[in-house]
Motif scaffolding. Structure first.
Motif, PDB file in Angstrom:
ATOM      1  N   THR A  24       0.842  -1.191   0.000  1.00 19.93           N
ATOM      2  CA  THR A  24       0.000   0.000   0.000  1.00 19.93           C
ATOM      3  C   THR A  24       0.876   1.239   0.000  1.00 19.93           C
ATOM      4  O   THR A  24       2.067   1.175   0.327  1.00 19.93           O
ATOM      5  CB  THR A  24      -0.933   0.020   1.223  1.00 19.93           C
ATOM      6  OG1 THR A  24      -1.796   1.153   1.145  1.00 19.93           O
ATOM      7  CG2 THR A  24      -0.133   0.084   2.507  1.00 19.93           C
ATOM      8  N   ASN A  36      -8.447   1.327   5.491  1.00 17.52           N
ATOM      9  CA  ASN A  36      -7.840   2.474   4.816  1.00 17.52           C
ATOM     10  C   ASN A  36      -8.342   2.647   3.383  1.00 17.52           C
ATOM     11  O   ASN A  36      -7.893   3.521   2.653  1.00 17.52           O
ATOM     12  CB  ASN A  36      -6.310   2.369   4.829  1.00 17.52           C
ATOM     13  CG  ASN A  36      -5.801   1.160   4.043  1.00 17.52           C
ATOM     14  OD1 ASN A  36      -6.558   0.439   3.404  1.00 17.52           O
ATOM     15  ND2 ASN A  36      -4.505   0.938   4.100  1.00 17.52           N
ATOM     16  N   ALA A  54      -2.917  -2.402   8.297  1.00 16.89           N
ATOM     17  CA  ALA A  54      -4.279  -1.857   8.241  1.00 16.89           C
ATOM     18  C   ALA A  54      -5.239  -2.930   8.726  1.00 16.89           C
ATOM     19  O   ALA A  54      -4.989  -4.132   8.561  1.00 16.89           O
ATOM     20  CB  ALA A  54      -4.634  -1.425   6.826  1.00 16.89           C
ATOM     21  N   THR A 109      -1.888   4.517   8.308  1.00 16.90           N
ATOM     22  CA  THR A 109      -2.882   5.087   9.212  1.00 16.90           C
ATOM     23  C   THR A 109      -2.332   5.200  10.622  1.00 16.90           C
ATOM     24  O   THR A 109      -1.753   4.244  11.155  1.00 16.90           O
ATOM     25  CB  THR A 109      -4.151   4.211   9.238  1.00 16.90           C
ATOM     26  OG1 THR A 109      -4.688   4.125   7.913  1.00 16.90           O
ATOM     27  CG2 THR A 109      -5.199   4.812  10.169  1.00 16.90           C
ATOM     28  N   GLU A 151      -0.559   3.896   1.636  1.00 14.18           N
ATOM     29  CA  GLU A 151      -1.277   4.606   2.689  1.00 14.18           C
ATOM     30  C   GLU A 151      -0.909   4.028   4.052  1.00 14.18           C
ATOM     31  O   GLU A 151      -0.801   2.813   4.215  1.00 14.18           O
ATOM     32  CB  GLU A 151      -2.791   4.477   2.491  1.00 14.18           C
ATOM     33  CG  GLU A 151      -3.321   5.066   1.190  1.00 14.18           C
ATOM     34  CD  GLU A 151      -3.252   6.583   1.159  1.00 14.18           C
ATOM     35  OE1 GLU A 151      -3.375   7.201   2.241  1.00 14.18           O
ATOM     36  OE2 GLU A 151      -3.043   7.147   0.072  1.00 14.18           O
ATOM     37  N   SER A 163      -5.114   9.194   7.924  1.00 14.19           N
ATOM     38  CA  SER A 163      -4.404   8.492   6.860  1.00 14.19           C
ATOM     39  C   SER A 163      -3.368   9.400   6.212  1.00 14.19           C
ATOM     40  O   SER A 163      -3.637  10.575   5.933  1.00 14.19           O
ATOM     41  CB  SER A 163      -5.402   8.001   5.808  1.00 14.19           C
ATOM     42  OG  SER A 163      -4.746   7.280   4.792  1.00 14.19           O
TER      43      SER A 163
END
Length: 224
Positions: A101, A211, A193, A105, A103, A170
């Motif tokens: 990913t 996410n 996540a 969080t 992203e 995020s």
């Protein structure tokens, strides 16, 4: 959003392929029997089929029949494996998993997060950058591990470059890896996540993460 910088996209089509092969072999088997029967019925009684040729055709028929049976068994095994994958996927709902990913969080204000990355080949330099949704650079890590032998880990303390804790939410993570000539080396970032839900599509267990990413259950790198 999950990314694939190495330029390869792997999609499992085992169940579909097995079904397609089974259908094709069954059709070939039926066609072979039809043709062989017609050949026997319409042969010239005064010049019957050569016994060697007939035996050879029967051997071919037997091989096709065995292939049909083998593919039927493989199709059953593929279905069982797919069902096992679905059960495994259901057990992951509510748990945190590590997957590809861009992203990351933060669960709460000032919380830390463990990030990781993988390189397509050894690099001369590696830099990780964490940015806000609007593209603002919040934190940069330089001088990171350059080996491509395994996935490398970086612990982000949840703070920006001034040492101030960032709010829950995020953020985007990226890695720039360069070789000795300054050329970019392909890389992939990973972050944990939570799994929010799971769907079963085309024989594959697909995990939907909190996410917003989706990932195949078989593509999960680690379960936390």
């Amino acid at each position: 959003m999950a990314i694939d910088p190495f330029g390869t996209t792997t999609t499992s089509t085992t169940t579909t392929s097995a079904s397609s092969s089974m259908s094709q072999l069954s059709e070939d088997y039926e066609s072979f029997i039809t043709l062989l029967t017609a050949q026997i019925e319409n042969q010239n009684p005064l010049e019957p089929m050569d016994s060697t040729t007939f035996i050879s055709q029967l051997a071919q028929l037997s091989q096709v029949e065995q292939s049909v049976a083998t593919n039927s068994n493989l199709e059953g095994i593929a279905s069982q494996l797919a069902s096992m994958g679905a059960i495994t996927g259901l057990s992951l709902i509510g748990r945190s998993v590590v997957a590809a990913t861009d992203e990351v969080t933060l669960e709460s204000d000032g919380a830390s997060a463990e990030l990781s990355y993988a390189l397509a080949s050894d690099a001369a330099s590696v830099t990780m950058t964490i940015t806000a949704e609007d593209g603002t650079v919040l934190r940069t890590y330089t001088g990171l591990e350059t080996s491509s032998a395994e996935r490398q880990t970086v612990t982000w303390d949840g703070m920006d470059y001034e040492g101030l804790p960032l709010p829950a939410g995020s953020y985007t993570v990226s890695v720039e890896a360069l070789d000795t000539d300054g050329n970019t080396i392909a890389s992939q970032t990973y972050a944990p996540a939570k799994v929010a839900s799971m769907t079963y599509e085309d024989g594959l267990a697909t995990l939907h993460l909190e996410n917003g990413d989706t990932v195949l259950a078989g593509a999960v790198e680690e379960i936390l």
